[in-house]
Design a protein around this motif. Structure first.
Motif, PDB file in Angstrom:
ATOM      1  N   LEU A  12       0.842  -1.199   0.000  1.00 18.28           N
ATOM      2  CA  LEU A  12       0.000   0.000   0.000  1.00 18.28           C
ATOM      3  C   LEU A  12       0.876   1.247   0.000  1.00 18.28           C
ATOM      4  N   ARG A  13       0.369   2.289  -0.626  1.00 19.04           N
ATOM      5  CA  ARG A  13       0.989   3.615  -0.556  1.00 19.04           C
ATOM      6  C   ARG A  13      -0.105   4.539  -0.057  1.00 19.04           C
ATOM      7  N   LEU A  14       0.095   5.118   1.123  1.00 23.64           N
ATOM      8  CA  LEU A  14      -0.983   5.822   1.806  1.00 23.64           C
ATOM      9  C   LEU A  14      -0.613   7.254   2.156  1.00 23.64           C
ATOM     10  N   PRO A  15      -1.530   8.190   1.928  1.00 23.31           N
ATOM     11  CA  PRO A  15      -1.336   9.534   2.464  1.00 23.31           C
ATOM     12  C   PRO A  15      -1.806   9.548   3.917  1.00 23.31           C
ATOM     13  N   THR A  16      -1.196  10.407   4.725  1.00 17.74           N
ATOM     14  CA  THR A  16      -1.645  10.541   6.110  1.00 17.74           C
ATOM     15  C   THR A  16      -2.481  11.808   6.237  1.00 17.74           C
ATOM     16  N   GLN A  17      -3.139  11.960   7.358  1.00 14.00           N
ATOM     17  CA  GLN A  17      -3.965  13.139   7.578  1.00 14.00           C
ATOM     18  C   GLN A  17      -3.140  14.421   7.573  1.00 14.00           C
ATOM     19  N   ALA A  18      -1.866  14.339   7.966  1.00  9.49           N
ATOM     20  CA  ALA A  18      -1.013  15.518   8.016  1.00  9.49           C
ATOM     21  C   ALA A  18      -0.288  15.766   6.691  1.00  9.49           C
ATOM     22  N   GLY A  19      -0.580  14.960   5.667  1.00 14.81           N
ATOM     23  CA  GLY A  19       0.015  15.192   4.360  1.00 14.81           C
ATOM     24  C   GLY A  19       1.298  14.424   4.085  1.00 14.81           C
ATOM     25  N   ARG A  20       1.700  13.569   4.982  1.00 13.76           N
ATOM     26  CA  ARG A  20       2.856  12.720   4.728  1.00 13.76           C
ATOM     27  C   ARG A  20       2.429  11.567   3.819  1.00 13.76           C
ATOM     28  N   GLU A  21       3.400  10.841   3.312  1.00 16.04           N
ATOM     29  CA  GLU A  21       3.096   9.655   2.528  1.00 16.04           C
ATOM     30  C   GLU A  21       3.913   8.507   3.091  1.00 16.04           C
ATOM     31  N   ILE A  22       3.260   7.363   3.245  1.00 12.43           N
ATOM     32  CA  ILE A  22       3.955   6.188   3.749  1.00 12.43           C
ATOM     33  C   ILE A  22       3.617   4.999   2.865  1.00 12.43           C
ATOM     34  N   GLY A  23       4.628   4.239   2.553  1.00 14.12           N
ATOM     35  CA  GLY A  23       4.436   3.004   1.808  1.00 14.12           C
ATOM     36  C   GLY A  23       4.611   1.843   2.759  1.00 14.12           C
ATOM     37  N   ILE A  24       3.865   0.790   2.531  1.00 11.52           N
ATOM     38  CA  ILE A  24       3.994  -0.392   3.382  1.00 11.52           C
ATOM     39  C   ILE A  24       3.999  -1.639   2.515  1.00 11.52           C
ATOM     40  N   ARG A  25       4.920  -2.514   2.832  1.00 11.05           N
ATOM     41  CA  ARG A  25       4.969  -3.847   2.236  1.00 11.05           C
ATOM     42  C   ARG A  25       4.964  -4.799   3.420  1.00 11.05           C
ATOM     43  N   LYS A  26       3.911  -5.572   3.521  1.00 12.88           N
ATOM     44  CA  LYS A  26       3.783  -6.455   4.674  1.00 12.88           C
ATOM     45  C   LYS A  26       3.700  -7.901   4.218  1.00 12.88           C
ATOM     46  N   PRO A  27       3.883  -8.824   5.119  1.00 12.37           N
ATOM     47  CA  PRO A  27       3.809 -10.237   4.744  1.00 12.37           C
ATOM     48  C   PRO A  27       2.455 -10.585   4.131  1.00 12.37           C
ATOM     49  N   GLU A  28       2.481 -11.437   3.141  1.00 11.66           N
ATOM     50  CA  GLU A  28       1.262 -11.903   2.481  1.00 11.66           C
ATOM     51  C   GLU A  28       0.334 -12.528   3.522  1.00 11.66           C
ATOM     52  N   GLY A  29      -0.944 -12.150   3.486  1.00 10.04           N
ATOM     53  CA  GLY A  29      -1.927 -12.720   4.398  1.00 10.04           C
ATOM     54  C   GLY A  29      -2.080 -11.976   5.713  1.00 10.04           C
ATOM     55  N   ALA A  30      -1.172 -11.057   6.014  1.00 10.97           N
ATOM     56  CA  ALA A  30      -1.274 -10.278   7.258  1.00 10.97           C
ATOM     57  C   ALA A  30      -2.185  -9.079   7.010  1.00 10.97           C
ATOM     58  N   ALA A  31      -3.225  -8.938   7.804  1.00  9.90           N
ATOM     59  CA  ALA A  31      -4.173  -7.835   7.632  1.00  9.90           C
ATOM     60  C   ALA A  31      -3.893  -6.735   8.647  1.00  9.90           C
ATOM     61  N   LEU A  32      -4.049  -5.495   8.208  1.00  3.90           N
ATOM     62  CA  LEU A  32      -3.903  -4.359   9.112  1.00  3.90           C
ATOM     63  C   LEU A  32      -5.145  -4.245   9.990  1.00  3.90           C
ATOM     64  N   ARG A  33      -4.923  -3.792  11.215  1.00  2.00           N
ATOM     65  CA  ARG A  33      -6.033  -3.545  12.144  1.00  2.00           C
ATOM     66  C   ARG A  33      -6.035  -2.073  12.510  1.00  2.00           C
ATOM     67  N   ASP A  34      -7.196  -1.586  12.915  1.00  2.51           N
ATOM     68  CA  ASP A  34      -7.302  -0.200  13.350  1.00  2.51           C
ATOM     69  C   ASP A  34      -6.323   0.039  14.495  1.00  2.51           C
ATOM     70  N   GLY A  35      -5.499   1.078  14.356  1.00  4.33           N
ATOM     71  CA  GLY A  35      -4.526   1.416  15.391  1.00  4.33           C
ATOM     72  C   GLY A  35      -3.148   0.818  15.187  1.00  4.33           C
ATOM     73  N   ASP A  36      -2.971  -0.014  14.160  1.00  7.38           N
ATOM     74  CA  ASP A  36      -1.647  -0.593  13.911  1.00  7.38           C
ATOM     75  C   ASP A  36      -0.646   0.511  13.590  1.00  7.38           C
ATOM     76  N   VAL A  37       0.533   0.428  14.189  1.00  4.75           N
ATOM     77  CA  VAL A  37       1.594   1.416  14.007  1.00  4.75           C
ATOM     78  C   VAL A  37       2.455   0.986  12.823  1.00  4.75           C
ATOM     79  N   LEU A  38       2.563   1.881  11.847  1.00  2.00           N
ATOM     80  CA  LEU A  38       3.356   1.597  10.654  1.00  2.00           C
ATOM     81  C   LEU A  38       4.757   2.184  10.744  1.00  2.00           C
ATOM     82  N   TYR A  39       4.896   3.259  11.516  1.00  2.60           N
ATOM     83  CA  TYR A  39       6.184   3.947  11.637  1.00  2.60           C
ATOM     84  C   TYR A  39       6.220   4.667  12.972  1.00  2.60           C
ATOM     85  N   HIS A  40       7.412   4.747  13.554  1.00  2.00           N
ATOM     86  CA  HIS A  40       7.574   5.582  14.750  1.00  2.00           C
ATOM     87  C   HIS A  40       9.031   6.004  14.881  1.00  2.00           C
ATOM     88  N   ASP A  41       9.214   7.175  15.460  1.00  3.63           N
ATOM     89  CA  ASP A  41      10.527   7.638  15.897  1.00  3.63           C
ATOM     90  C   ASP A  41      10.295   8.409  17.183  1.00  3.63           C
TER      91      ASP A  41
END
Length: 147
Positions: free
Chosen positions: A35-64
């Motif tokens: 997936l390539r997703l825009p965020t509410q603040a205008g950032r863009e994040i791409g995600i490549r996850k293992p096949e069959g793994a579903a995202l859930r509400d609240g899952d953290v994709l990035y942090h620093d």
């Protein structure tokens, strides 16, 4: 930004003092591999996850140290049928199974994304579907075939 998978969920993640930005997705995008997703603040994040793994509400994709980007699944219209006994549940599963619909099942409730023909079909069969707005927790059927 790029993510290779989920780094936890906000329900168990330390966010104190960090900005939380959300990438909004539809329920049917939660099981996509890339997936390539825009965020509410205008950032863009791409995600490549293992096949069959579903995202859930609240899952953290990035942090620093200053920022957390998490998934927010949009609410949608669903048909909800309350299950009163195992026979009714089996009959409902049988009736919906041949339609290849995504479903969400708990102990006493079955949900499918809303569409009018399905609602009419369920009523015609004697079920009492309720319309509701919620985060649909089902998934798209995959790898299904008849042999």
């Amino acid at each position: 930004m790029f993510s290779t998978g989920v780094e936890g969920n906000l329900s168990h993640f330390e966010t104190h003092g960090r900005e939380i930005d959300y990438a909004l997705i539809e329920w049917f995008d939660a099981s996509k591999h890339v997936l390539r997703l825009p965020t509410q603040a205008g950032r863009e994040i791409g995600i490549r996850k293992p096949e069959g793994a579903a995202l859930r509400d609240g899952d953290v994709l990035y942090h620093d140290e200053n920022l957390v980007i998490a998934v927010r699944i949009r609410r949608c219209s669903v048909l909800r049928v309350r299950l009163h006994d195992p026979v009714q549940a089996a009959r409902l599963g049988y009736e919906l199974g041949n339609r290849h619909l995504p479903i969400s099942i708990t102990k006493d409730v079955l949900e499918v994304p809303f569409d009018e023909p399905t609602e009419q079909h369920l009523v015609k069969l004697g079920f009492l579907p309720e319309r509701a707005e919620c985060i649909f927790r089902g998934h798209m059927p995959s790898h299904h075939h008849h042999e």
